[in-house]
Design an enzyme around this catalytic site. Structure first.
Site, mmCIF file in Angstrom:
data_model
loop_
_atom_site.group_PDB
_atom_site.id
_atom_site.type_symbol
_atom_site.label_atom_id
_atom_site.label_comp_id
_atom_site.label_asym_id
_atom_site.label_seq_id
_atom_site.Cartn_x
_atom_site.Cartn_y
_atom_site.Cartn_z
ATOM 1 N N ASP A 67 29.382 37.670 37.267
ATOM 2 C CA ASP A 67 30.069 38.580 36.361
ATOM 3 C C ASP A 67 31.524 38.182 36.132
ATOM 4 O O ASP A 67 32.221 38.824 35.342
ATOM 5 C CB ASP A 67 29.991 40.027 36.878
ATOM 6 N N HIS A 271 36.718 47.021 37.017
ATOM 7 C CA HIS A 271 35.528 46.564 37.743
ATOM 8 C C HIS A 271 34.689 47.754 38.193
ATOM 9 O O HIS A 271 34.264 47.868 39.341
ATOM 10 C CB HIS A 271 35.924 45.690 38.935
#
Length: 304
Positions: A67, A271
């Site tokens: 990611d 995040h």
């Protein structure tokens, strides 16, 4: 003031959602673009924000979880299609070249530009990039694999000339550069004209700290003390602090505690775990400790 602007391209975590793209940011300093992490869809977000691909010169990858880097090959391929010729430098863990070189050789073997990997040591706090106006250092973080954040620091700027004083003392052009740096002027008669009579104070320099995936750690505080803006991951809210510890992530409260202890100017959370449908819980918890907190969001721009 010189251009120093941050654009958020993605602020989600590993599990894809329809609300957030994975981690990616762009820092614009004097119209030179520095990408920080490159999750999936980074190039789409880059284009959506109408940024010029030709301005992108350096990429900083915090760690080799997908990611944070799965968008890299697509971005480089697009740069090749656009006819880029200037070198692209990727600052990342030494394994990055071993991982991505086969993909580049297969998918991007006819690139009109060179891709260079600059191996960094995530466990060290050291300067990894420097030019005449900007310095970038690594910030050792603690995650499941070698990981670091990045500290972007503008160097001290030149003082502002007072035009009428420069003219009054008939100062030669060859002396101007030194005076901007703080030097006094000595007249042909030997009289010293102090610098503060010839100049005004320089604009303040900006500092930005990017702390991606990491467990809470006090040793980070001294490295980011007083930065203008701190981006710190807050994957979980306090209801999942045990899960945060297990996965080497942080909660919003832990990020705010770091910000408070480091006395930063502003905290940005990001995040976010896909399990939360409403990101406001992160903001509520963090502001109880550090009021000057904001949430990252796609296309958010912050000017320093």
């Amino acid at each position: 003031m010189e251009n120093f602007e941050l654009t958020i391209l993605g602020c989600g975590s590993a599990m894809p959602t329809t609300r957030h793209y994975p981690s990616a940011q762009v820092l614009n300093h004097r119209d030179r673009f520095f990408m920080i992490d490159c999750g999936e869809g980074a190039q789409l977000q880059y284009r959506r924000n109408k940024m010029k691909f030709t301005r992108l010169q350096h990429l900083f990858i915090s760690h080799l979880h997908g990611d944070h880097c799965f968008g890299l090959i697509g971005l480089i391929s697009t740069l090749g299609i656009l006819g880029r010729t200037g070198e692209l430098i990727i600052h990342a863990h030494a394994d990055a070249e071993r991982v991505f070189k086969p993909h580049l050789d297969y998918f991007c073997h006819e690139l009109p530009f060179n891709v260079r990997f600059n191996a960094i040591s995530p466990s060290k706090n050291e300067i990894i990039y420097e030019d005449k106006a900007l310095r970038v250092s690594t910030l050792p973080l603690k995650h499941r694999i070698p990981t670091c954040g990045f500290l972007f620091e503008e160097k001290e700027k030149e003082r502002h000339l007072i035009g009428e004083m420069i003219k009054f003392y008939n100062i030669p052009v060859k002396e101007i550069a030194d005076i901007k740096q703080g030097a006094d002027f000595i007249t042909p008669e030997g009289i010293i004209i102090p610098n503060n009579r010839l100049t005004r104070a320089a604009d303040p320099s900006s500092r930005y700290a990017y702390c991606s995936d990491t467990i809470y750690q006090n040793k980070l505080i001294s490295l980011i003390e007083g930065v203008d803006l701190l981006y710190h991951e807050s994957t979980f809210a306090d209801d999942n602090k045990a899960r945060a510890k297990e996965t080497f992530h942080s909660t919003a409260i832990q990020a705010a505690t770091i910000a408070q202890k480091a006395q930063v100017g502003k905290l940005m959370l990001g995040h976010f775990s896909a399990r939360y449908m409403d990101d406001s819980i992160f903001l509520q918890e963090a502001r109880e400790i550090f009021p000057d907190t904001i949430l990252a969001n796609e296309s958010l721009k912050i000017k320093f």
